[in-house]
Scaffold this active site. Structure first.
Site, short mmCIF file in Angstrom:
data_model
loop_
_atom_site.label_atom_id
_atom_site.label_comp_id
_atom_site.label_asym_id
_atom_site.label_seq_id
_atom_site.Cartn_x
_atom_site.Cartn_y
_atom_site.Cartn_z
N SER A 39 1.47 -0.90 -0.05
CA SER A 39 0.27 -0.45 0.50
C SER A 39 0.32 1.44 0.24
CB SER A 39 -0.57 -0.10 1.22
OG SER A 39 -1.73 -0.73 1.46
N ALA A 65 -14.13 2.59 -9.72
CA ALA A 65 -15.38 3.83 -9.44
C ALA A 65 -15.89 5.30 -8.66
CB ALA A 65 -16.33 4.02 -10.61
#
Length: 196
Positions: A39, A65
């Site tokens: 990450s 999205a």
């Protein structure tokens, strides 16, 4: 977890659509050290590394999205400089404040004032539950841990020293641009407990 202390400026070198997702290829000084599944905060957005190219000094991340909807990533284009921070190592120093890499809202830069040695940046965001700033409290702007002042329900200001100005994306930020905000996690929990 992150601390809001920017390690490096990266450069978006490619953007590709993948259904409703978007893939960003980012060049950075530490790309060769990254591993798939790691990450990394990109302008304050925690994204997972899905590919690396040590020879090119790049890594690839995917934004879904929902991430594109609630952040400024939908505006990213090749050539854009972005703030990068890897996760805090368990034995690392906690120099900023607790940052999760989960953007709460975006804000518009509504003013920049040159103080002849520092800069004052002013921002406006939509008010809402958990969107709390307090005088001398922490705020994360595009992944950068900062201290707010002139705090209201929908505006605040931060002061930027020359080092931060030169070594983060603040040197390219213009009035009218949109930034990612992560409000202080302690303030968010307190606001929730108090029913705000």
């Amino acid at each position: 977890m992150f601390t809001g202390i920017i390690e490096a400026l990266g450069t978006v070198v490619a953007v590709a659509a993948d259904g409703t997702n978007r893939q960003f290829t980012v060049q950075s000084p530490f790309a060769g050290e990254l591993k798939i599944d790691q990450s990394v905060a990109h302008d304050g957005v925690c994204l997972t590394v899905v590919a690396t190219d040590e020879a090119a000094g790049t890594h690839v991340v995917t934004a879904i999205a929902e991430t594109l909807r609630v952040t400024n990533l939908g505006q990213w284009a090749p050539g854009r400089k972005i703030n990068l921070e890897r996760c805090l190592a368990a034995n690392g120093r906690f120099d900023g404040h607790i940052v999760q890499g989960h953007v709460d809202a975006t804000a518009e830069c509504v003013g920049i004032e040159d103080q002849n040695g520092s800069w004052i940046f002013r921002f406006r965001h939509a008010p809402g539950p958990g969107r709390v700033t307090v005088e001398k409290g922490s705020i994360c702007i595009n992944g950068t841990s900062l201290t707010c002042f002139e705090s209201t329900d929908d505006t605040f200001a931060v002061a930027i020293i020359p080092y931060t100005y030169e070594n983060t994306g603040f040197h390219q930020l213009q009035v009218g641009e949109v930034v990612n905000l992560e409000f202080d996690i302690v303030g968010k929990y307190v606001a929730k407990l108090l029913g705000r």
